[in-house]
Design a protein around this motif. Structure first.
Motif, mmCIF file in Angstrom:
data_model
loop_
_atom_site.group_PDB
_atom_site.id
_atom_site.type_symbol
_atom_site.label_atom_id
_atom_site.label_comp_id
_atom_site.label_asym_id
_atom_site.label_seq_id
_atom_site.Cartn_x
_atom_site.Cartn_y
_atom_site.Cartn_z
ATOM 1 N N GLY A 144 4.703 18.348 -2.299
ATOM 2 C CA GLY A 144 4.234 19.197 -1.214
ATOM 3 C C GLY A 144 2.749 19.494 -1.323
ATOM 4 N N ALA A 145 2.288 19.877 -2.534
ATOM 5 C CA ALA A 145 0.891 20.311 -2.707
ATOM 6 C C ALA A 145 -0.104 19.218 -2.328
ATOM 7 C CB ALA A 145 0.661 20.753 -4.150
ATOM 8 N N VAL A 146 0.211 17.973 -2.688
ATOM 9 C CA VAL A 146 -0.695 16.857 -2.368
ATOM 10 C C VAL A 146 -0.885 16.755 -0.856
ATOM 11 C CG1 VAL A 146 -0.946 14.333 -2.405
ATOM 12 C CG2 VAL A 146 -0.149 15.525 -4.436
ATOM 13 N N LEU A 147 0.205 16.813 -0.103
ATOM 14 C CA LEU A 147 0.129 16.667 1.348
ATOM 15 C C LEU A 147 -0.453 17.908 2.006
ATOM 16 C CD1 LEU A 147 3.514 14.823 2.057
ATOM 17 C CD2 LEU A 147 1.269 13.857 1.574
ATOM 18 N N ASP A 148 -0.206 19.086 1.426
ATOM 19 C CA ASP A 148 -0.723 20.333 2.003
ATOM 20 C C ASP A 148 -2.240 20.395 1.962
ATOM 21 O OD1 ASP A 148 1.829 21.246 2.538
ATOM 22 O OD2 ASP A 148 1.984 22.396 0.669
ATOM 23 N N SER A 149 -2.853 19.728 0.993
ATOM 24 C CA SER A 149 -4.310 19.829 0.807
ATOM 25 C C SER A 149 -5.097 18.850 1.681
ATOM 26 C CB SER A 149 -4.645 19.577 -0.662
ATOM 27 O OG SER A 149 -4.331 18.232 -0.994
ATOM 28 N N LEU A 150 -4.418 18.029 2.478
ATOM 29 C CA LEU A 150 -5.116 16.985 3.240
ATOM 30 C C LEU A 150 -5.777 17.528 4.498
ATOM 31 C CD1 LEU A 150 -2.454 14.139 3.061
ATOM 32 C CD2 LEU A 150 -4.499 14.388 1.669
ATOM 33 N N SER A 151 -6.930 16.942 4.828
ATOM 34 C CA SER A 151 -7.624 17.323 6.061
ATOM 35 C C SER A 151 -7.432 16.261 7.146
ATOM 36 C CB SER A 151 -9.117 17.499 5.772
ATOM 37 O OG SER A 151 -9.649 16.291 5.268
ATOM 38 N N ARG A 152 -6.591 15.278 6.871
ATOM 39 C CA ARG A 152 -6.315 14.205 7.832
ATOM 40 C C ARG A 152 -4.820 13.922 7.794
ATOM 41 N NH1 ARG A 152 -5.511 10.651 4.011
ATOM 42 N NH2 ARG A 152 -6.785 10.656 2.167
ATOM 43 N N PRO A 153 -4.327 13.084 8.735
ATOM 44 C CA PRO A 153 -2.885 12.799 8.737
ATOM 45 C C PRO A 153 -2.442 12.140 7.428
ATOM 46 C CG PRO A 153 -3.885 12.044 10.789
ATOM 47 C CD PRO A 153 -5.008 12.449 9.869
ATOM 48 N N PRO A 154 -1.342 12.605 6.857
ATOM 49 C CA PRO A 154 -0.871 12.048 5.598
ATOM 50 C C PRO A 154 -0.451 10.582 5.711
ATOM 51 C CG PRO A 154 0.291 14.086 6.123
ATOM 52 C CD PRO A 154 -0.515 13.717 7.312
ATOM 53 N N PHE A 155 -0.575 9.870 4.602
ATOM 54 C CA PHE A 155 -0.137 8.482 4.482
ATOM 55 C C PHE A 155 0.622 8.378 3.163
ATOM 56 C CE2 PHE A 155 -1.919 3.887 3.717
ATOM 57 C CZ PHE A 155 -0.639 3.368 3.787
ATOM 58 N N VAL A 156 1.940 8.192 3.264
ATOM 59 C CA VAL A 156 2.825 8.180 2.101
ATOM 60 C C VAL A 156 3.484 6.804 1.986
ATOM 61 C CG1 VAL A 156 4.859 9.275 1.052
ATOM 62 C CG2 VAL A 156 3.274 10.643 2.440
ATOM 63 N N VAL A 157 3.702 6.346 0.761
ATOM 64 C CA VAL A 157 4.427 5.101 0.505
ATOM 65 C C VAL A 157 5.665 5.438 -0.320
ATOM 66 C CG1 VAL A 157 4.352 2.847 -0.639
ATOM 67 C CG2 VAL A 157 2.335 3.685 0.609
ATOM 68 N N LEU A 158 6.851 5.076 0.199
ATOM 69 C CA LEU A 158 8.102 5.278 -0.535
ATOM 70 C C LEU A 158 8.635 3.928 -0.982
ATOM 71 C CD1 LEU A 158 8.255 7.475 2.080
ATOM 72 C CD2 LEU A 158 10.189 8.185 0.709
ATOM 73 N N LEU A 159 9.047 3.852 -2.237
ATOM 74 C CA LEU A 159 9.532 2.592 -2.792
ATOM 75 C C LEU A 159 10.992 2.745 -3.200
ATOM 76 C CD1 LEU A 159 6.418 1.774 -4.994
ATOM 77 C CD2 LEU A 159 6.907 1.019 -2.649
ATOM 78 N N ASP A 160 11.868 2.010 -2.538
ATOM 79 C CA ASP A 160 13.301 2.104 -2.796
ATOM 80 C C ASP A 160 13.737 1.075 -3.833
ATOM 81 O OD1 ASP A 160 15.978 2.810 -2.593
ATOM 82 O OD2 ASP A 160 16.341 1.478 -0.894
ATOM 83 N N ARG A 161 13.856 1.500 -5.086
ATOM 84 C CA ARG A 161 14.418 0.691 -6.161
ATOM 85 C C ARG A 161 13.629 -0.577 -6.482
ATOM 86 N NH1 ARG A 161 19.341 -1.214 -4.186
ATOM 87 N NH2 ARG A 161 18.158 -1.166 -2.258
ATOM 88 N N ILE A 162 12.306 -0.468 -6.575
ATOM 89 C CA ILE A 162 11.485 -1.598 -7.024
ATOM 90 C C ILE A 162 11.773 -1.802 -8.511
ATOM 91 C CG2 ILE A 162 9.117 -2.428 -7.390
ATOM 92 C CD1 ILE A 162 10.019 -2.294 -4.405
ATOM 93 N N GLN A 163 12.117 -3.036 -8.901
ATOM 94 C CA GLN A 163 12.535 -3.321 -10.281
ATOM 95 C C GLN A 163 11.424 -3.874 -11.173
ATOM 96 O OE1 GLN A 163 15.762 -2.535 -11.165
ATOM 97 N NE2 GLN A 163 15.977 -1.792 -9.082
ATOM 98 N N ASP A 164 10.538 -4.642 -10.586
ATOM 99 C CA ASP A 164 9.537 -5.381 -11.365
ATOM 100 C C ASP A 164 8.298 -4.526 -11.612
ATOM 101 O OD1 ASP A 164 7.398 -7.072 -12.149
ATOM 102 O OD2 ASP A 164 8.260 -8.778 -11.096
ATOM 103 N N PRO A 165 7.936 -4.309 -12.893
ATOM 104 C CA PRO A 165 6.750 -3.489 -13.185
ATOM 105 C C PRO A 165 5.464 -4.062 -12.587
ATOM 106 C CG PRO A 165 7.662 -4.448 -15.205
ATOM 107 C CD PRO A 165 8.615 -4.761 -14.106
ATOM 108 N N HIS A 166 5.394 -5.396 -12.451
ATOM 109 C CA HIS A 166 4.188 -5.991 -11.852
ATOM 110 C C HIS A 166 4.123 -5.679 -10.358
ATOM 111 C CE1 HIS A 166 4.801 -8.284 -15.598
ATOM 112 N NE2 HIS A 166 3.505 -8.064 -15.691
ATOM 113 N N ASN A 167 5.262 -5.680 -9.690
ATOM 114 C CA ASN A 167 5.274 -5.288 -8.279
ATOM 115 C C ASN A 167 4.857 -3.827 -8.129
ATOM 116 O OD1 ASN A 167 6.052 -7.746 -7.152
ATOM 117 N ND2 ASN A 167 8.238 -7.269 -7.247
ATOM 118 N N LEU A 168 5.427 -2.949 -8.957
ATOM 119 C CA LEU A 168 5.077 -1.526 -8.867
ATOM 120 C C LEU A 168 3.590 -1.317 -9.136
ATOM 121 C CD1 LEU A 168 5.786 1.413 -8.421
ATOM 122 C CD2 LEU A 168 6.558 1.531 -10.805
#
Length: 162
Positions: A1-25
């Motif tokens: 919450g705190a990260v998004l609350d401090s923004l002065s522009r529209p938020p941009f979030v990336v959600l990763l559903d079950r990425i397995q490979d550390p190189h991909n992450l």
């Protein structure tokens, strides 16, 4: 919450559903940082967490990129939507990411390397987006897909400011 609350522009979030490979992450963390994402959300279970291999592949950007580890991504999506953030699931056969206006609050969801975004999570997304292909083929590597769409978000927002 705190990260998004401090923004002065529209938020941009990336959600990763079950990425397995550390190189991909690691690659996605580095890409998300460069494309201007504010937060990455990863699940606490059935996924790669931030390991030394992830740190190395991220070229250290895992230290600069806020990363939240959540037990329930569906709940996280619901909370983002309550904040007025549109949620876009990256899938085959969605609307072309090059035709979507990402200038407002946006969250991108990317799925597991083998089976994509879980059905229950995908159903909670507001939109489905994809990368148009010149030739018939299987999906791109998830870190490549994340890069293409994340930089499309950056470009969409830059165009909106003109």
């Amino acid at each position: 919450g705190a990260v998004l609350d401090s923004l002065s522009r529209p938020p941009f979030v990336v959600l990763l559903d079950r990425i397995q490979d550390p190189h991909n992450l690691g690659a996605i963390i580095r890409t998300a940082y460069g494309a201007g994402a504010d937060l990455i959300v990863i699940p606490a279970h059935d996924a790669c967490l931030v390991t030394p291999a992830v740190l190395k592949t991220s070229a250290g950007y895992a230290f600069r990129m806020p990363i939240a580890v959540e037990t329930n991504l569906s709940r996280t999506v619901a909370l983002l939507k309550e904040r007025g953030i549109w949620v876009y699931g990256a899938v085959m056969g969605g609307e072309s990411c090059f035709r979507v206006d990402f200038s407002g609050p946006a969250a991108l969801v990317f799925g597991n390397e083998g089976d994509g975004i879980r059905k229950m999570l995908l159903e909670k997304c507001d939109f489905r987006v994809s990368i148009p292909m010149a030739r018939e083929m299987d999906s791109l590597n998830v870190s490549v897909s994340a890069a293409v769409i994340a930089f499309r978000v950056l470009e969409s927002r830059a165009s909106a400011r003109v």
